[in-house]
Design an enzyme around this catalytic site. Structure first.
Site, PDB file in Angstrom:
ATOM      1  CE  LYS A  60      -1.673   1.490   4.160  1.00 33.84           C
ATOM      2  NZ  LYS A  60      -1.289   2.877   4.448  1.00 33.84           N
ATOM      3  CG  ASN A  61       2.265   2.606   3.599  1.00 35.54           C
ATOM      4  OD1 ASN A  61       1.119   2.969   3.341  1.00 35.54           O
ATOM      5  ND2 ASN A  61       2.667   2.307   4.822  1.00 35.54           N
ATOM      6  NE  ARG A 146      -0.149  11.880   7.586  1.00 33.61           N
ATOM      7  CZ  ARG A 146       0.122  13.103   8.004  1.00 33.61           C
ATOM      8  NH1 ARG A 146      -0.792  13.824   8.578  1.00 33.61           N
ATOM      9  NH2 ARG A 146       1.326  13.610   7.851  1.00 33.61           N
ATOM     10  CG  ASP A 170      -3.720   9.327  11.535  1.00 36.63           C
ATOM     11  OD1 ASP A 170      -3.018   9.231  12.559  1.00 36.63           O
ATOM     12  OD2 ASP A 170      -3.326   9.024  10.408  1.00 36.63           O
ATOM     13  CG  ASP A 359       2.952   0.884   9.624  1.00 37.68           C
ATOM     14  OD1 ASP A 359       2.518   1.750  10.411  1.00 37.68           O
ATOM     15  OD2 ASP A 359       3.269   1.130   8.449  1.00 37.68           O
ATOM     16  CB  ILE A 381       7.305   6.077  14.366  1.00 41.99           C
ATOM     17  CG1 ILE A 381       8.468   5.076  14.309  1.00 41.99           C
ATOM     18  CG2 ILE A 381       7.140   6.830  13.039  1.00 41.99           C
ATOM     19  CD1 ILE A 381       9.819   5.637  13.958  1.00 41.99           C
TER      20      ILE A 381
HETATM   21  N1  EPU Z   1       6.566  14.041  11.019  1.00 39.01           N
HETATM   22  C1  EPU Z   1       6.640  15.357  11.399  1.00 39.01           C
HETATM   23  N2  EPU Z   1       6.771  16.291  10.418  1.00 39.01           N
HETATM   24  C2  EPU Z   1       6.815  15.970   9.095  1.00 39.01           C
HETATM   25  C3  EPU Z   1       6.722  14.615   8.726  1.00 39.01           C
HETATM   26  C4  EPU Z   1       6.598  13.660   9.714  1.00 39.01           C
HETATM   27  O1  EPU Z   1       6.601  15.675  12.569  1.00 39.01           O
HETATM   28  O2  EPU Z   1       6.935  16.881   8.260  1.00 39.01           O
HETATM   29  C5  EPU Z   1       6.439  13.034  12.070  1.00 39.01           C
HETATM   30  C6  EPU Z   1       5.072  12.351  12.030  1.00 39.01           C
HETATM   31  O3  EPU Z   1       4.121  13.109  12.758  1.00 39.01           O
HETATM   32  C7  EPU Z   1       5.369  11.012  12.657  1.00 39.01           C
HETATM   33  C8  EPU Z   1       6.807  10.727  12.226  1.00 39.01           C
HETATM   34  O4  EPU Z   1       7.355  11.982  11.833  1.00 39.01           O
HETATM   35  O5  EPU Z   1       5.301  11.114  14.045  1.00 39.01           O
HETATM   36  C9  EPU Z   1       6.944   9.743  11.085  1.00 39.01           C
HETATM   37  O6  EPU Z   1       6.271  10.210   9.955  1.00 39.01           O
HETATM   38  P1  EPU Z   1       6.606   9.752   8.475  1.00 39.01           P
HETATM   39  O7  EPU Z   1       6.563  10.968   7.619  1.00 39.01           O
HETATM   40  O8  EPU Z   1       7.841   8.918   8.458  1.00 39.01           O
HETATM   41  O9  EPU Z   1       5.372   8.815   8.166  1.00 39.01           O
HETATM   42  P2  EPU Z   1       4.282   8.993   7.035  1.00 39.01           P
HETATM   43  O10 EPU Z   1       4.921   9.222   5.729  1.00 39.01           O
HETATM   44  O11 EPU Z   1       3.235   9.928   7.504  1.00 39.01           O
HETATM   45  C10 EPU Z   1       4.336   6.455   6.406  1.00 39.01           C
HETATM   46  C11 EPU Z   1       3.329   5.362   6.268  1.00 39.01           C
HETATM   47  C12 EPU Z   1       2.867   4.912   7.648  1.00 39.01           C
HETATM   48  C13 EPU Z   1       4.081   4.428   8.419  1.00 39.01           C
HETATM   49  C14 EPU Z   1       5.132   5.559   8.495  1.00 39.01           C
HETATM   50  C15 EPU Z   1       6.405   5.153   9.191  1.00 39.01           C
HETATM   51  C16 EPU Z   1       2.260   5.887   4.196  1.00 39.01           C
HETATM   52  C17 EPU Z   1       1.034   6.275   3.491  1.00 39.01           C
HETATM   53  N3  EPU Z   1       2.194   5.838   5.523  1.00 39.01           N
HETATM   54  O12 EPU Z   1       3.664   7.530   7.053  1.00 39.01           O
HETATM   55  O13 EPU Z   1       1.983   3.817   7.434  1.00 39.01           O
HETATM   56  O14 EPU Z   1       3.689   4.067   9.712  1.00 39.01           O
HETATM   57  O15 EPU Z   1       5.455   5.990   7.157  1.00 39.01           O
HETATM   58  O16 EPU Z   1       6.950   4.045   8.582  1.00 39.01           O
HETATM   59  O17 EPU Z   1       3.280   5.601   3.578  1.00 39.01           O
HETATM   60  C18 EPU Z   1       0.078   2.476   7.762  1.00 39.01           C
HETATM   61  O18 EPU Z   1       0.311   1.978   6.652  1.00 39.01           O
HETATM   62  O19 EPU Z   1      -0.791   1.996   8.542  1.00 39.01           O
HETATM   63  C19 EPU Z   1       0.840   3.652   8.182  1.00 39.01           C
HETATM   64  C20 EPU Z   1       0.470   4.423   9.191  1.00 39.01           C
END
Ligand code: EPU
Length: 480
Positions: A60-61, A146, A170, A359, A381
């Site tokens: 998915k991601n 998101r 979320d 995850d 995280i």
């Molecule tokens: N964060 C910030 N500022 C930013 C970006 C991130 O504070 O500008 C913080 C977030 O709030 C979080 C942490 O950094 O606390 C990690 O965020 P990250 O950007 O790495 O995650 P994401 O891109 O929002 C993706 C996956 C998540 C997975 C995380 C970590 C997708 C769509 N989502 O989220 O997947 O947990 O990376 O590996 O790719 C899921 O599939 O159920 C899921 C939540």
């Protein structure tokens, strides 16, 4: 009240009935699949054991971002091995509203589950991108997905202006965008927030920049790479995320003509090019779905073979299963997990890849809840990831949380109860925990699970589990 969610052109896998599931040859907009209900429940009996083989399809991601990356080149891109899940359907709709023609077809090559007469878990998506895609992603879609924020980088690079609804937080935490915004700002974008939208413009185009992320954010790394591929000059992203999904998106971009080095390491260098070409690309296998089955095998003292994924993407997770007493066998694109005895307690710390994936935290807590001894689980995280622990406690798990730590004292068995899925991974973790509980466990709000697991129920059945999916009765309205 029962809400229905229907996304045009891709029906969603829900409550498969024998003979009525998706099948090879059925085109987009298949009729007859039930709509998703907010209160759908999955019921399982305890004392069950997962045994057999499951095949995982594309992540998915990764697929969500590959679809966004298609925006970077006008013309027809085809992405295969795309999971049949709600989030992908929503991303298809995001792209349609940006003026793309998006079509979901039978996958090519057809995944093995189709070949053996099962329900196809994957699709190919064909995306025809216009010369001038739209520039706005609305809140009604972004709040449901998101990951829609990942159109920010590609659209800014292509159009020099974009308005994307702010996704907000979320159920797993607050989830900021500051690193996306500061990185794009360094590349010459002017970014503001207004009426719930992130508005970015770069009328003179984006330019290369040296960017050091405060944290290896997956989403920020992806947005910045997608912006940098068409920027003027060289962009260096330090402390970049290293996930296999980042490598997958970079591989697709390189095949589109992008100049990228260092993907999969902490420093990614991108030399901007004026134009990219559309491409055909197969999505990397889903390590989180695969990891769910690995922990499921360990929790239920089962024996599960997972195909469709390079097991090295799960190295640390599989090491934990071994430390808990599991037998793990790996092959080129498959692995097998067997657990014969009660698992031993192991400590787990979630970290960015290659660390233990956040995850898989619900699965790690599920395993700890059944292990011999006490485990210390640390989440690094997301600030709200332990919210689901309350539901695990309803199943009798002994969990004490303190900030980003949880101490879990294992019990021989859990106790079946009605519980609620609060997010994708929590939902999957609770269903598997229900297999290790006395009596019946009913997990509600399983539409969350549909967002990330293509036909979870069919996979459970393939692994020998008796499982039922139903719509819960409507709750009576209360008046005062
Ligand atoms: N964060 C910030 N500022 C930013 C970006 C991130 O504070 O500008 C913080 C977030 O709030 C979080 C942490 O950094 O606390 C990690 O965020 P990250 O950007 O790495 O995650 P994401 O891109 O929002 C993706 C996956 C998540 C997975 C995380 C970590 C997708 C769509 N989502 O989220 O997947 O947990 O990376 O590996 O790719 C899921 O599939 O159920 C899921 C939540």
């Amino acid at each position: 009240m029962t809400h229905s969610l229907r996304i045009p052109d891709l029906t969603i896998p829900t409550r498969p009935q024998p003979g009525t599931g998706w099948s090879a040859g059925v085109g987009p907009g298949d009729a007859g699949d039930p709509a998703i209900s907010d209160v759908d429940v999955i019921r399982v009996n305890g004392a069950a054991r997962l045994a057999g083989t499951v095949h995982v399809v594309g992540a998915k991601n990764s697929a969500l971002k590959l679809m966004a990356a298609a925006l970077l080149a006008p013309g027809r891109s085809v992405i295969t091995n795309v999971p049949r899940i709600t989030d992908i359907a929503i991303m298809g709709e995001v792209l349609r509203r940006l003026g793309c023609d998006v079509r979901f077809d039978v996958d090519d090559p057809v995944d093995p589950m189709v070949a053996v007469g099962g329900v196809p878990r994957s699709r190919s998506v064909t995306i025809d991108v216009p010369e001038q895609p739209g520039v706005e992603a609305d809140y009604d879609l972004v709040r449901r997905l998101r990951a829609s924020i990942c159109v920010l980088g590609p659209l800014l690079a292509r159009r020099g202006y974009v308005r994307v609804a702010h996704p907000g937080g979320d159920a797993i935490g607050s989830r900021g965008l500051d690193m996306h915004i500061s990185g794009l700002t360094r590349m010459g974008a002017d970014i503001s927030g207004e009426h719930g939208f992130v508005i970015a413009s770069a009328p003179q185009g984006l330019h290369g920049a040296e960017i050091t992320l405060e944290f290896p954010s997956v989403g920020a790394t992806e947005n910045l790479v997608m912006a940098a591929v068409l920027a003027d000059g060289i962009t260096v992203i330090d402390n970049a995320a290293r996930e296999p999904e980042i490598v997958d998106i970079c591989t697709m971009l390189i095949r589109m003509g992008a100049l990228i080095e260092g993907e999969g390491t902490s420093t990614i260098t991108v030399v901007g090019v004026p134009r990219l070409q559309p491409v055909r690309h197969a999505t990397v296998g889903d390590r989180i779905v695969a990891g769910t089955w690995a922990f499921g095998a360990a929790m239920t003292r089962g024996d599960v073979t997972v195909t469709g994924l390079d097991p090295s993407y799960l190295e640390i997770a599989l090491d934990k299963v071994v430390a808990a007493g599991g037998l793990v066998e790996t092959r080129a694109n498959a692995f097998r997990v067997r657990m014969d005895e009660r698992p031993r307690a192991v400590d787990v710390v979630t970290l960015p890849y290659p660390g233990f994936a956040t995850d898989l935290l619900p699965m790690a807590i599920g395993l700890a809840a059944l292990s011999d001894g006490a485990s210390l689980i640390t989440e690094n995280i997301f600030d709200g990831r332990f919210m689901f622990a309350n539901e695990m406690m309803r199943l009798g798990a002994d969990i004490k949380t303190d900030g980003h730590h949880a101490v879990v004292r294992g019990r021989e068995r859990l106790s079946g109860a009605p519980v609620r899925a609060t997010d994708i991974r929590a939902g999957a973790g609770l269903i598997i925990a229900g297999l290790c509980a006395d009596g019946v466990t009913e997990v509600s709000h399983v539409h969350h699970v549909d967002r990330g697991y293509p036909d979870f129920v069919a996979d459970l059945r393939a692994l020998g589990i008796e499982v039922e999916r139903a719509t819960a009765p409507e709750e009576p309205e209360l008046t005062i």
